[in-house]
Design a protein around this motif. Structure first.
Motif, mmCIF file in Angstrom:
data_model
loop_
_atom_site.group_PDB
_atom_site.id
_atom_site.type_symbol
_atom_site.label_atom_id
_atom_site.label_comp_id
_atom_site.label_asym_id
_atom_site.label_seq_id
_atom_site.Cartn_x
_atom_site.Cartn_y
_atom_site.Cartn_z
ATOM 1 N N GLU A 103 0.823 -1.200 0.000
ATOM 2 C CA GLU A 103 0.000 0.000 0.000
ATOM 3 C C GLU A 103 0.857 1.249 0.000
ATOM 4 O OE1 GLU A 103 -2.794 0.068 3.120
ATOM 5 O OE2 GLU A 103 -3.545 2.059 2.630
ATOM 6 N N PHE A 104 1.951 1.199 0.781
ATOM 7 C CA PHE A 104 2.851 2.352 0.828
ATOM 8 C C PHE A 104 3.564 2.549 -0.501
ATOM 9 C CE2 PHE A 104 7.196 3.874 1.503
ATOM 10 C CZ PHE A 104 6.930 5.125 2.005
ATOM 11 N N MET A 105 3.895 1.429 -1.182
ATOM 12 C CA MET A 105 4.689 1.513 -2.401
ATOM 13 C C MET A 105 3.852 1.720 -3.654
ATOM 14 S SD MET A 105 7.789 1.213 -1.381
ATOM 15 C CE MET A 105 8.747 0.721 -2.788
ATOM 16 N N GLY A 106 2.534 1.664 -3.534
ATOM 17 C CA GLY A 106 1.738 1.966 -4.716
ATOM 18 C C GLY A 106 0.684 0.944 -5.021
ATOM 19 N N GLY A 107 0.758 -0.255 -4.442
ATOM 20 C CA GLY A 107 -0.345 -1.190 -4.553
ATOM 21 C C GLY A 107 -0.217 -2.231 -5.620
ATOM 22 N N GLN A 108 -0.016 -1.903 -6.886
ATOM 23 C CA GLN A 108 -0.035 -2.864 -7.965
ATOM 24 C C GLN A 108 1.360 -3.339 -8.298
ATOM 25 O OE1 GLN A 108 -2.111 -1.241 -11.269
ATOM 26 N NE2 GLN A 108 -3.854 -0.566 -10.063
ATOM 27 N N ARG A 109 1.422 -4.494 -8.901
ATOM 28 C CA ARG A 109 2.716 -5.057 -9.261
ATOM 29 C C ARG A 109 2.951 -4.961 -10.745
ATOM 30 N NH1 ARG A 109 2.001 -10.532 -5.778
ATOM 31 N NH2 ARG A 109 2.067 -9.570 -3.745
ATOM 32 N N GLY A 110 4.253 -5.070 -11.018
ATOM 33 C CA GLY A 110 4.615 -5.121 -12.431
ATOM 34 C C GLY A 110 4.431 -3.778 -13.101
ATOM 35 N N GLY A 111 5.318 -3.432 -13.974
ATOM 36 C CA GLY A 111 5.171 -2.211 -14.759
ATOM 37 C C GLY A 111 5.315 -0.943 -13.950
ATOM 38 N N GLY A 112 5.865 -1.035 -12.745
ATOM 39 C CA GLY A 112 6.167 0.202 -12.020
ATOM 40 C C GLY A 112 5.113 0.663 -11.061
ATOM 41 N N GLY A 113 4.206 -0.236 -10.595
ATOM 42 C CA GLY A 113 3.266 0.140 -9.546
ATOM 43 C C GLY A 113 2.025 0.804 -10.070
ATOM 44 N N GLY A 114 1.117 1.159 -9.126
ATOM 45 C CA GLY A 114 -0.162 1.751 -9.515
ATOM 46 C C GLY A 114 0.003 3.157 -10.029
ATOM 47 N N ARG A 115 -0.879 3.508 -10.913
ATOM 48 C CA ARG A 115 -0.822 4.842 -11.499
ATOM 49 C C ARG A 115 -1.216 5.890 -10.469
ATOM 50 N NH1 ARG A 115 -4.183 6.862 -16.836
ATOM 51 N NH2 ARG A 115 -3.624 9.061 -16.675
ATOM 52 N N SER A 116 -0.509 6.979 -10.467
ATOM 53 C CA SER A 116 -0.795 8.045 -9.519
ATOM 54 C C SER A 116 -2.176 8.622 -9.785
ATOM 55 C CB SER A 116 0.248 9.168 -9.656
ATOM 56 O OG SER A 116 1.535 8.676 -9.368
ATOM 57 N N SER A 117 -2.844 9.021 -8.699
ATOM 58 C CA SER A 117 -4.139 9.663 -8.860
ATOM 59 C C SER A 117 -3.936 11.028 -9.512
ATOM 60 C CB SER A 117 -4.805 9.840 -7.493
ATOM 61 O OG SER A 117 -5.002 8.597 -6.869
ATOM 62 N N HIS A 174 1.739 4.150 -15.395
ATOM 63 C CA HIS A 174 1.484 4.029 -13.969
ATOM 64 C C HIS A 174 1.883 5.276 -13.186
ATOM 65 C CE1 HIS A 174 0.392 -0.178 -14.266
ATOM 66 N NE2 HIS A 174 1.449 -0.375 -15.025
ATOM 67 N N GLY A 175 2.720 6.105 -13.749
ATOM 68 C CA GLY A 175 3.150 7.313 -13.057
ATOM 69 C C GLY A 175 4.299 7.100 -12.096
ATOM 70 N N LYS A 176 4.696 5.841 -11.890
ATOM 71 C CA LYS A 176 5.796 5.530 -10.981
ATOM 72 C C LYS A 176 6.672 4.445 -11.592
ATOM 73 C CE LYS A 176 3.016 6.524 -6.857
ATOM 74 N NZ LYS A 176 2.442 5.972 -5.607
ATOM 75 N N VAL A 177 7.914 4.465 -11.216
ATOM 76 C CA VAL A 177 8.844 3.430 -11.665
ATOM 77 C C VAL A 177 9.484 2.802 -10.435
ATOM 78 C CG1 VAL A 177 9.323 4.453 -13.914
ATOM 79 C CG2 VAL A 177 10.671 5.156 -11.939
ATOM 80 N N ARG A 178 9.882 1.539 -10.589
ATOM 81 C CA ARG A 178 10.485 0.814 -9.473
ATOM 82 C C ARG A 178 11.856 0.290 -9.874
ATOM 83 N NH1 ARG A 178 5.680 -2.851 -6.732
ATOM 84 N NH2 ARG A 178 4.456 -1.112 -5.925
ATOM 85 N N ALA A 179 12.711 0.264 -8.895
ATOM 86 C CA ALA A 179 14.041 -0.297 -9.099
ATOM 87 C C ALA A 179 14.377 -1.156 -7.890
ATOM 88 C CB ALA A 179 15.079 0.813 -9.264
ATOM 89 N N CYS A 190 7.761 8.832 -11.775
ATOM 90 C CA CYS A 190 8.367 8.687 -13.102
ATOM 91 C C CYS A 190 9.024 10.005 -13.518
ATOM 92 C CB CYS A 190 7.304 8.292 -14.123
ATOM 93 S SG CYS A 190 7.935 8.186 -15.817
ATOM 94 N N PRO A 191 10.300 9.990 -13.884
ATOM 95 C CA PRO A 191 10.982 11.240 -14.246
ATOM 96 C C PRO A 191 10.549 11.782 -15.604
ATOM 97 C CG PRO A 191 12.442 9.369 -14.585
ATOM 98 C CD PRO A 191 11.212 8.826 -13.943
ATOM 99 N N THR A 192 9.911 10.943 -16.411
ATOM 100 C CA THR A 192 9.513 11.384 -17.751
ATOM 101 C C THR A 192 8.185 12.120 -17.740
ATOM 102 O OG1 THR A 192 10.681 9.490 -18.708
ATOM 103 C CG2 THR A 192 9.084 10.628 -20.124
ATOM 104 N N CYS A 193 7.170 11.525 -17.089
ATOM 105 C CA CYS A 193 5.830 12.134 -17.082
ATOM 106 C C CYS A 193 5.511 12.831 -15.770
ATOM 107 C CB CYS A 193 4.765 11.079 -17.378
ATOM 108 S SG CYS A 193 4.618 9.822 -16.077
ATOM 109 N N HIS A 194 6.446 12.768 -14.814
ATOM 110 C CA HIS A 194 6.287 13.421 -13.509
ATOM 111 C C HIS A 194 5.034 12.937 -12.775
ATOM 112 C CE1 HIS A 194 9.572 16.060 -14.653
ATOM 113 N NE2 HIS A 194 8.925 16.363 -15.765
ATOM 114 N N GLY A 195 4.735 11.660 -12.922
ATOM 115 C CA GLY A 195 3.637 11.053 -12.185
ATOM 116 C C GLY A 195 2.301 11.073 -12.885
ATOM 117 N N ALA A 196 2.208 11.741 -14.036
ATOM 118 C CA ALA A 196 0.920 11.820 -14.729
ATOM 119 C C ALA A 196 0.559 10.515 -15.425
ATOM 120 C CB ALA A 196 0.935 12.957 -15.755
#
Length: 377
Positions: A103-117, A174-179, A190-196
């Motif tokens: 929940e803290f990290m974004g909720g969904q798996r794969g592809g960099g987590g859940g998309r930011s609201s 998703h608006g987020k990336v994971r490493a 995400c540094p490219t779309c700034h979370g959008a």
């Protein structure tokens, strides 16, 4: 080398469901994690083994192959691809870490987590000054505010009309990336779309791709009867517009009631000080006090009323906000001594003084009697 059964390593039955396998692995992984058993080779080996077992059994295809062929399924290019989940990879442990802190990290798996609201617009504040009469009757007021509103050209999308908004290729929308760093998964915007989660190839020239522009809006504010200092009125959706079509914030109207020349207020009760002549105080009478509704309220003054006495007029105060009834009007009497007397008035007062016995003003005579007693006069 002896190969231990994966189910035995995870202390599970072969018929165990995915939730049971995950729960068992989490318990064992925490128990044998190298950070908790520094320098213990046996714990490190055990951790590697259970991580390899879970990496296999958590995958439906790998588990099916293992159930059918055992360890042979992952040798010589078998169904498992020959890759275990050793200590260095720790993919199984990161999966558990993700489950614990999902929940803290974004909720969904794969592809960099859940998309930011969508980034909701900011709430705004407007301070409005009203009179006590406005607070009594209520009023409708037109206000003008400068806000960021949705762009009419692109309808808030931020893209030039006729073009479309595309999914960000960096984060997959998703608006987020994971490493992964060792056993931990680090998530960031995400540094490219700034979370959008979206990219605009051809930004709208009117709003420069933001989907909103500065505008001056005229709004109607309905002030209900009974409001008080600090009452807050919310205009939903009239705040700052959200970025690229996101919901707008709210506009909050904070009311400030001007100081009145006659009345002070405590809740629904109004207070006023009314000067009366000393003859009215002595003989009694009636005075008319105007209320905030414009009506005159007759207030009876009893004979012998002293300065500072309070007279309450029921139901002549402020209305109850969003309710029924009204508070009271409290009049504090202030007896005024005449300063400009005609010769006739002075003559009459001199005659009255000659008839005084001391019983007319018991407080006065009582005070001086105490003085005489105190000083032995």
């Amino acid at each position: 080398m002896t190969e231990v059964d994966y189910y035995e390593l995870l202390e599970c039955e072969r018929t165990a469901d995915d939730a049971t396998i995950k729960s068992s692995y989490r318990k064992l992984a925490m128990k044998f994690h190298p950070d908790r058993n520094a320098g213990c080779k046996d714990s490190e080996a055990k951790f590697k083994a259970i991580s390899e077992a879970y990496d296999c059994l958590k995958d439906p295809q790998k588990r099916a192959a293992y159930d059918r062929f055992g360890h042979a399924a992952f040798k010589n290019g078998g169904a498992g691809g020959g890759r275990g989940a050793g200590f260095g990879d720790a993919s199984a442990f990161s999966d558990i870490f993700e489950d614990i802190f999902g929940e803290f990290m974004g909720g969904q798996r794969g592809g960099g987590g859940g998309r930011s609201s969508p980034r909701r617009g900011a709430d705004l504040r407007y301070d409005m000054e009203i009179t006590l009469e406005d607070a009594f009757h209520g009023r409708e007021e037109q206000i003008t505010v400068d806000v960021s509103a949705a762009c009419d050209t692109c309808e808030g999308s931020g893209a030039t009309p006729g073009t479309s908004v595309k999914r960000c290729t960096t984060c997959g929308g998703h608006g987020k990336v994971r490493a992964q760093q060792g056993f931990f998964v680090v998530e960031r915007t995400c540094p490219t779309c700034h979370g959008a989660g979206e990219m605009i190839a051809d930004p709208c020239t009117a709003c420069r791709g933001e989907g909103r522009v500065d505008k001056t809006k005229t709004l109607t504010v309905n002030v209900p009867p009974g409001v008080d200092e600090g009452t807050r009125i919310r205009l939903a959706g009239e705040g700052e517009a959200g970025l690229r079509g996101a919901p707008a914030g709210d506009l909050y109207i904070f009311l400030h009631v001007q100081r009145h020349s006659i009345f002070t207020r405590e809740g629904t009760t109004l207070f006023a000080t009314a000067p009366i002549s000393f003859t009215t105080a002595a003989l009694g009478g009636t005075i008319d006090i105007p209320g905030p509704d414009g009506e005159l309220y007759p207030v009876k003054i009893a004979p012998g009323t002293q300065s500072g006495r309070e007279v309450r007029q029921r139901g002549a105060g402020m209305p109850v906000l969003q309710g029924r009834g009204r508070g009271d009007l409290v009049i504090r009497v202030d007896v005024e001594t005449p300063t400009r007397l005609t010769a006739r008035q002075r003559e009459l007062l001199e005659a009255f003084r000659e008839t005084e016995t001391g019983e007319e003003c018991p407080q006065t005579s009582g005070f001086f009697q105490k003085v005489k007693t105190a000083f032995g006069a």
